[in-house]
Each structure stands twice: as structure tokens, then as C-alpha cells.
Design a protein around this motif. Structure first.
Motif, short mmCIF file in Angstrom:
data_model
loop_
_atom_site.label_atom_id
_atom_site.label_comp_id
_atom_site.label_asym_id
_atom_site.label_seq_id
_atom_site.Cartn_x
_atom_site.Cartn_y
_atom_site.Cartn_z
N THR A 94 0.81 -1.23 0.00
CA THR A 94 0.00 0.00 0.00
C THR A 94 0.84 1.27 0.00
OG1 THR A 94 -0.11 -0.01 2.42
CG2 THR A 94 -1.89 -1.13 1.23
N THR A 95 2.17 1.15 -0.07
CA THR A 95 3.00 2.35 0.03
C THR A 95 3.42 2.94 -1.32
OG1 THR A 95 4.99 1.00 0.25
CG2 THR A 95 3.89 1.70 2.30
N ALA A 96 3.42 2.15 -2.39
CA ALA A 96 3.80 2.68 -3.70
C ALA A 96 2.83 3.81 -4.05
CB ALA A 96 3.76 1.60 -4.76
N SER A 97 3.37 4.90 -4.59
CA SER A 97 2.56 6.10 -4.83
C SER A 97 3.10 6.86 -6.03
CB SER A 97 2.61 6.99 -3.58
OG SER A 97 1.93 8.22 -3.81
N GLY A 98 2.23 7.64 -6.64
CA GLY A 98 2.70 8.57 -7.65
C GLY A 98 2.06 8.44 -9.01
N THR A 99 2.35 9.44 -9.81
CA THR A 99 1.81 9.62 -11.15
C THR A 99 2.93 9.46 -12.17
OG1 THR A 99 0.14 11.16 -10.34
CG2 THR A 99 0.73 11.34 -12.65
N ASN A 147 -2.12 6.64 -34.54
CA ASN A 147 -1.43 7.45 -35.56
C ASN A 147 -1.53 8.93 -35.22
OD1 ASN A 147 -0.54 5.41 -37.22
ND2 ASN A 147 -2.48 5.27 -38.29
N GLY A 148 -0.84 9.34 -34.21
CA GLY A 148 -0.84 10.73 -33.76
C GLY A 148 -0.28 10.77 -32.36
N PRO A 149 -0.12 11.96 -31.79
CA PRO A 149 0.39 12.05 -30.43
C PRO A 149 -0.50 11.27 -29.46
CG PRO A 149 0.44 14.19 -31.49
CD PRO A 149 -0.33 13.28 -32.39
N ALA A 150 0.14 10.42 -28.65
CA ALA A 150 -0.60 9.59 -27.71
C ALA A 150 0.24 9.37 -26.45
CB ALA A 150 -0.93 8.24 -28.35
N CYS A 151 -0.45 9.21 -25.33
CA CYS A 151 0.23 8.89 -24.09
C CYS A 151 -0.70 8.10 -23.19
CB CYS A 151 0.74 10.15 -23.39
SG CYS A 151 -0.54 11.28 -22.86
N LEU A 152 -0.11 7.39 -22.24
CA LEU A 152 -0.86 6.61 -21.27
C LEU A 152 -0.51 7.14 -19.89
CD1 LEU A 152 -1.48 2.83 -21.18
CD2 LEU A 152 -0.69 4.00 -19.13
N LEU A 153 -1.51 7.63 -19.19
CA LEU A 153 -1.33 8.20 -17.86
C LEU A 153 -1.72 7.18 -16.80
CD1 LEU A 153 -0.97 10.51 -15.77
CD2 LEU A 153 -3.34 11.17 -16.28
N GLU A 154 -0.80 6.89 -15.91
CA GLU A 154 -1.09 6.14 -14.69
C GLU A 154 -1.34 7.20 -13.62
OE1 GLU A 154 -1.44 2.94 -14.43
OE2 GLU A 154 -0.22 1.97 -15.96
N LEU A 155 -2.62 7.44 -13.34
CA LEU A 155 -3.01 8.53 -12.44
C LEU A 155 -2.33 8.44 -11.08
CD1 LEU A 155 -6.77 8.37 -13.35
CD2 LEU A 155 -5.36 10.42 -13.60
N GLY A 156 -2.35 7.27 -10.51
CA GLY A 156 -1.79 7.02 -9.19
C GLY A 156 -1.97 5.55 -8.88
N PHE A 157 -1.65 5.15 -7.67
CA PHE A 157 -1.77 3.75 -7.26
C PHE A 157 -3.10 3.53 -6.57
CE2 PHE A 157 2.61 3.80 -8.26
CZ PHE A 157 2.99 2.49 -8.49
N ILE A 158 -3.95 2.72 -7.18
CA ILE A 158 -5.26 2.42 -6.61
C ILE A 158 -5.10 1.66 -5.30
CG2 ILE A 158 -5.65 0.24 -7.83
CD1 ILE A 158 -8.56 1.31 -8.36
N THR A 159 -3.96 1.00 -5.11
CA THR A 159 -3.68 0.24 -3.90
C THR A 159 -3.18 1.11 -2.76
OG1 THR A 159 -1.55 -0.28 -4.94
CG2 THR A 159 -3.27 -1.97 -5.04
N ASN A 160 -2.88 2.37 -3.02
CA ASN A 160 -2.44 3.30 -1.99
C ASN A 160 -3.65 4.11 -1.54
OD1 ASN A 160 -1.61 6.00 -0.99
ND2 ASN A 160 0.45 5.20 -1.30
N PRO A 161 -4.02 4.06 -0.26
CA PRO A 161 -5.23 4.77 0.19
C PRO A 161 -5.22 6.27 -0.11
CG PRO A 161 -4.50 3.21 1.87
CD PRO A 161 -3.42 3.25 0.81
#
Length: 190
Positions: A94-99, A147-161
């Protein structure tokens, strides 16, 4: 060609297997698929309003089939020029965190920078940085075949409260999309 943004809420119905609902990661009674769909719908609403008035298309609604293998093609058929895919990270603890935001190469970096900066400002989580696709756990992200600018965002850790609590706040979703809209208008000079 006018900019049209595809917002891809990851996972969902028929994502990986026809007829099955892919929840993505689950923690604290929250499913990733539902959480990122809330974020996508907020984006559709915020970006559609002045001063942005940015045309958007979502790859899925709650019950619409959206196989991962066809999402890029569907977005391109609908005239999308840019793509943001929304996800949540998970961990065994539960401690991993971040975007963090993944992109393919230099052609995607501007969009990835806009998205990462907006997420950091809205969520105020640890900055895990911009990362190239090959640094993802899967090594390759199919959604980035767009076919164009694209990115994948990991908003945060759902396992971190703390991360999960912030991702569930409506005001943070709105703030994120406002910052994305401002960045798009500034960088792409719409």
C-alpha cells in the motif's frame, strides 16, 4: 485538420476478452475501470466547455464493448488526432505512490508533458516521471499504436489509500482536465 482528442478509459467490457468485463486493478472497493471512466467523462464535459471547446471521443462508455485491439482504429475512424489513455497503477503493498505518463517517442512528448504536469498539479502526488513505452511493465502498450500524439497516464496507485482517495475527488478530476485543456490550447495553438 482540427484537433480532436480521444480519451481512452482503460479496461472495461470486452477489453481483453469478448463478453467479459475487465475491472483492471481493484482496491478499497474501487475498480480501476470505473474510476478511469469517471475521469474520462469529466474530461469530455470539461473540455467541451468554453474556453476549451475541444472535440472529444471516448473509446468506451460503461457497458459498450471496447476491445483493446480496435480502440486505436475506432479513434482514427472518428477523426481523433490525439489520444490520452487513463489507467491506475497497482502494487502488492500500500506504500507505492505517484503519477507517471508513458509515451512512444519524441513525437508524443509534448502531449505527455501536458498530461503529466496536469496530473501532478491536480493530484499532488509523487512525480514518477515521463517514461518511454519500453519502460512499462508490459514493455509495449498497444494503445500507443495510435497514428498521432498519444500517451498513457497512470493517475496514481489504486492500492495506496491516499492516491485512491485523491483520484476519487471530483474537484481534482476537474482541475486535471482544465490544466490539460490549457496546455493543449497553449501548445497546439487552437
Amino acid at each position: 485538420m482540427p484537433l480532436r482528442l480521444c480519451i481512452d478509459p482503460g479496461h472495461g467490457y470486452s477489453n481483453a476478452e469478448p463478453g467479459r468485463y475487465d475491472t483492471g486493478a481493484v482496491a478499497g472497493g474501487v475498480e480501476e475501470a470505473d474510476l478511469v471512466l469517471m475521469w474520462a467523462r469529466t474530461g469530455e464535459w470539461v473540455l467541451g466547455q468554453p474556453p476549451f471547446s475541444i472535440s472529444t471521443w471516448l473509446t468506451r462508455t460503461h457497458d459498450s464493448p471496447a476491445p483493446l485491439s480496435t480502440r486505436n482504429e475506432q479513434a482514427e475512424m472518428r477523426g481523433c488526432t490525439h489520444l490520452i489513455s487513463l489507467h491506475c497503477n497497482s502494487s502488492t503493498g500500500t506504500t507505492a505512490s505517484g503519477t507517471e505518463t508513458f509515451h512512444r517517442d519524441a513525437s508524443d512528448r509534448l502531449l505527455a508533458e501536458i498530461v503529466q504536469r496536469a496530473a501532478l498539479e491536480a493530484l499532488t502526488l509523487r512525480d514518477r516521471g515521463l517514461k518511454l513505452e519500453q519502460n512499462a511493465a508490459q514493455g509495449r502498450l498497444a494503445i500507443l499504436d495510435f497514428n498521432g500524439p498519444a500517451c498513457l497516464l497512470e493517475l496514481g496507485f489504486i492500492t495506496n489509500p491516499t492516491d485512491r482517495s485523491r483520484m476519487l475527488e471530483r474537484d481534482r478530476r476537474i482541475a486535471f482536465w482544465q490544466r490539460v485543456g490549457e496546455g493543449i490550447l497553449r501548445v497546439y495553438e487552437l
